[in-house]
Design a protein around this motif. Structure first.
Motif, mmCIF file in Angstrom:
data_model
loop_
_atom_site.group_PDB
_atom_site.id
_atom_site.type_symbol
_atom_site.label_atom_id
_atom_site.label_comp_id
_atom_site.label_asym_id
_atom_site.label_seq_id
_atom_site.Cartn_x
_atom_site.Cartn_y
_atom_site.Cartn_z
ATOM 1 N N LEU A 80 15.963 21.878 50.411
ATOM 2 C CA LEU A 80 15.196 20.757 50.941
ATOM 3 C C LEU A 80 15.306 20.761 52.457
ATOM 4 O O LEU A 80 16.412 20.790 53.003
ATOM 5 C CB LEU A 80 15.740 19.436 50.379
ATOM 6 N N ASP A 81 14.166 20.761 53.138
ATOM 7 C CA ASP A 81 14.125 20.664 54.594
ATOM 8 C C ASP A 81 13.645 19.265 54.949
ATOM 9 O O ASP A 81 12.480 18.927 54.725
ATOM 10 C CB ASP A 81 13.189 21.726 55.177
ATOM 11 N N LEU A 82 14.542 18.446 55.486
ATOM 12 C CA LEU A 82 14.214 17.069 55.835
ATOM 13 C C LEU A 82 13.600 16.999 57.227
ATOM 14 O O LEU A 82 14.070 17.639 58.157
ATOM 15 C CB LEU A 82 15.476 16.202 55.778
ATOM 16 N N GLN A 83 12.533 16.188 57.354
ATOM 17 C CA GLN A 83 11.858 15.977 58.633
ATOM 18 C C GLN A 83 11.431 17.327 59.229
ATOM 19 O O GLN A 83 11.806 17.695 60.336
ATOM 20 C CB GLN A 83 12.756 15.190 59.580
ATOM 21 N N THR A 84 10.620 18.024 58.495
ATOM 22 C CA THR A 84 10.260 19.398 58.836
ATOM 23 C C THR A 84 9.345 19.520 60.044
ATOM 24 O O THR A 84 9.138 20.612 60.564
ATOM 25 C CB THR A 84 9.608 20.091 57.622
ATOM 26 N N GLY A 85 8.780 18.391 60.525
ATOM 27 C CA GLY A 85 7.800 18.485 61.610
ATOM 28 C C GLY A 85 6.553 19.181 61.097
ATOM 29 O O GLY A 85 6.020 18.852 60.034
ATOM 30 N N PHE A 135 13.816 12.160 45.361
ATOM 31 C CA PHE A 135 14.295 13.271 44.543
ATOM 32 C C PHE A 135 15.449 12.784 43.673
ATOM 33 O O PHE A 135 16.153 11.834 44.027
ATOM 34 C CB PHE A 135 14.753 14.443 45.419
ATOM 35 N N GLY A 136 15.645 13.462 42.552
ATOM 36 C CA GLY A 136 16.717 13.096 41.655
ATOM 37 C C GLY A 136 18.082 13.529 42.164
ATOM 38 O O GLY A 136 18.205 14.278 43.137
ATOM 39 N N ASP A 137 19.109 13.045 41.491
ATOM 40 C CA ASP A 137 20.480 13.414 41.838
ATOM 41 C C ASP A 137 20.679 14.920 41.645
ATOM 42 O O ASP A 137 20.119 15.528 40.722
ATOM 43 C CB ASP A 137 21.474 12.664 40.949
ATOM 44 N N GLU A 155 22.272 9.555 50.997
ATOM 45 C CA GLU A 155 21.175 10.156 50.245
ATOM 46 C C GLU A 155 21.305 11.678 50.198
ATOM 47 O O GLU A 155 21.006 12.309 49.178
ATOM 48 C CB GLU A 155 19.834 9.750 50.864
ATOM 49 N N ILE A 156 21.724 12.267 51.302
ATOM 50 C CA ILE A 156 21.943 13.717 51.313
ATOM 51 C C ILE A 156 23.018 14.093 50.302
ATOM 52 O O ILE A 156 22.863 15.047 49.525
ATOM 53 C CB ILE A 156 22.311 14.179 52.734
ATOM 54 N N ALA A 157 24.109 13.333 50.293
ATOM 55 C CA ALA A 157 25.179 13.608 49.324
ATOM 56 C C ALA A 157 24.678 13.447 47.894
ATOM 57 O O ALA A 157 25.047 14.216 47.000
ATOM 58 C CB ALA A 157 26.360 12.677 49.591
ATOM 59 N N ARG A 158 23.806 12.483 47.673
ATOM 60 C CA ARG A 158 23.305 12.236 46.315
ATOM 61 C C ARG A 158 22.442 13.392 45.805
ATOM 62 O O ARG A 158 22.564 13.807 44.640
ATOM 63 C CB ARG A 158 22.495 10.933 46.289
ATOM 64 N N VAL A 159 21.577 13.932 46.661
ATOM 65 C CA VAL A 159 20.641 14.963 46.176
ATOM 66 C C VAL A 159 21.266 16.357 46.173
ATOM 67 O O VAL A 159 20.684 17.296 45.618
ATOM 68 C CB VAL A 159 19.329 14.973 46.991
ATOM 69 N N ARG A 201 30.444 13.239 61.980
ATOM 70 C CA ARG A 201 31.557 13.655 61.122
ATOM 71 C C ARG A 201 32.069 12.478 60.280
ATOM 72 O O ARG A 201 32.283 12.612 59.064
ATOM 73 C CB ARG A 201 32.700 14.216 61.961
ATOM 74 N N ALA A 202 32.244 11.334 60.921
ATOM 75 C CA ALA A 202 32.758 10.163 60.209
ATOM 76 C C ALA A 202 31.790 9.714 59.119
ATOM 77 O O ALA A 202 32.206 9.365 58.007
ATOM 78 C CB ALA A 202 33.020 9.028 61.195
ATOM 79 N N ALA A 203 30.489 9.738 59.420
ATOM 80 C CA ALA A 203 29.499 9.294 58.435
ATOM 81 C C ALA A 203 29.423 10.274 57.264
ATOM 82 O O ALA A 203 29.285 9.860 56.104
ATOM 83 C CB ALA A 203 28.135 9.152 59.106
ATOM 84 N N ALA A 204 29.499 11.566 57.543
ATOM 85 C CA ALA A 204 29.481 12.565 56.461
ATOM 86 C C ALA A 204 30.693 12.392 55.555
ATOM 87 O O ALA A 204 30.575 12.434 54.313
ATOM 88 C CB ALA A 204 29.447 13.967 57.054
ATOM 89 N N THR A 205 31.833 12.195 56.174
ATOM 90 C CA THR A 205 33.069 12.014 55.402
ATOM 91 C C THR A 205 32.994 10.755 54.544
ATOM 92 O O THR A 205 33.384 10.755 53.367
ATOM 93 C CB THR A 205 34.274 11.959 56.345
ATOM 94 N N ALA A 206 32.454 9.678 55.126
ATOM 95 C CA ALA A 206 32.328 8.423 54.381
ATOM 96 C C ALA A 206 31.403 8.569 53.180
ATOM 97 O O ALA A 206 31.551 7.862 52.178
ATOM 98 C CB ALA A 206 31.822 7.324 55.309
#
Length: 280
Positions: A80-85, A135-137, A155-159, A201-206
């Protein structure tokens, strides 16, 4: 020279004095008018900055994002490429996974990306870039994004599948703020610090992801003529919100004279690379 970042805040400075519209010569004035007219008429659809070739230069990060992204795409099953322009970066990969999806919010870019990516087997989804992702999990083992405006980590972690990877080059704090502050004036500390890699980094970890790589660099950008400035601010609309040539005509004229007398207008570009993995 892609430059996606959150909108700068701060008041528009008062109009420049009358002498800001003075030119060194009639020829200088004519050059200004021609450059501004040309840059104001060219299309800014898509995320291709080739119009700036010869007009502006941008030092590239040492890690080579497009090459590294292509390597990961070549090993993925579903990406998945997010915000592909306009899809230009994704299309540069020599091989796409069997399942490849790209999202984009701006209608002209959706059309452009569709025309470019469909022949390569990728599906483009018009998405407003607000959670939830459509998109689904555990749908993708690789999610990529170059210069996203917003990163929705949960959302990235979910998909992502267990063991899946998010790989992204992002705009760092106070990037090209020499140009932003030329038009908007000094920005408050919280605006200058926004998009700091430590916060990513903090948000990804959370969100439950393990950050396996985080690198940042400060690079040099130069604008060689006022047309490059106008084109950049028309295309990267969040840098100087509400930018139009007429609204900023006086500071543009003053900057044109400055470039002619002192040479290219320099700015610092901030970039960081982040790779995060979902535990498997």
């Amino acid at each position: 020279m892609p430059e996606r970042s959150a909108p700068a805040s701060g008041p528009t400075p008062p109009p420049a004095s009358e002498d800001s519209l003075s030119f060194a010569s009639a020829a200088s004035r004519d050059r200004f008018e021609a450059l501004v007219a040309e840059a104001g008429s060219v299309s800014v659809d898509g995320w291709d900055f080739s119009w700036l070739d010869g007009r502006a230069t941008e030092q590239r990060p040492s890690w080579g994002y497009a090459r590294a992204m292509a390597d990961r795409l070549g090993r993925a099953r579903a990406a998945l490429d997010l915000q592909t322009g306009g899809g230009e970066v994704l299309a540069s990969a020599p091989k796409l996974p069997p399942v490849t999806v790209a999202t984009e919010a701006w209608p002209p870019n959706v059309a452009r990306a569709t025309a470019l990516l469909h022949p390569l087997g990728a599906v483009v989804v018009a998405d407003e870039d607000e959670p939830p992702l459509p998109f689904g999990d555990a749908a993708f083992d690789l999610v990529v994004s170059r210069h996203p405006v917003t990163t929705w980590w949960e959302e990235i972690a979910r998909v992502l599948t267990p063991g899946g990877t998010y790989f992204s080059q992002q705009v760092g704090p106070a990037s090209v703020f020499e140009l932003v502050e030329y038009f908007l004036g000094p920005q408050p500390p919280e605006v200058r610090r926004a998009r700091h890699p430590d916060d990513a980094r903090a948000a990804a970890t959370a969100a439950g992801l393990d950050v396996v790589d985080l690198r940042s660099e400060t690079l040099r950008t130069e604008f060689h003529d006022i047309g490059a400035v106008v084109y950049f601010l028309r295309k990267v609309v969040w840098m100087v919100p509400g930018f139009t040539v007429e609204r900023y005509r006086r500071p543009l004229a003053a900057l044109h004279r400055k470039i002619e007398e002192e040479g290219p207008f320099p700015a610092r570009t901030a970039r960081f690379l982040i790779e995060a993995r979902k535990p498997g």
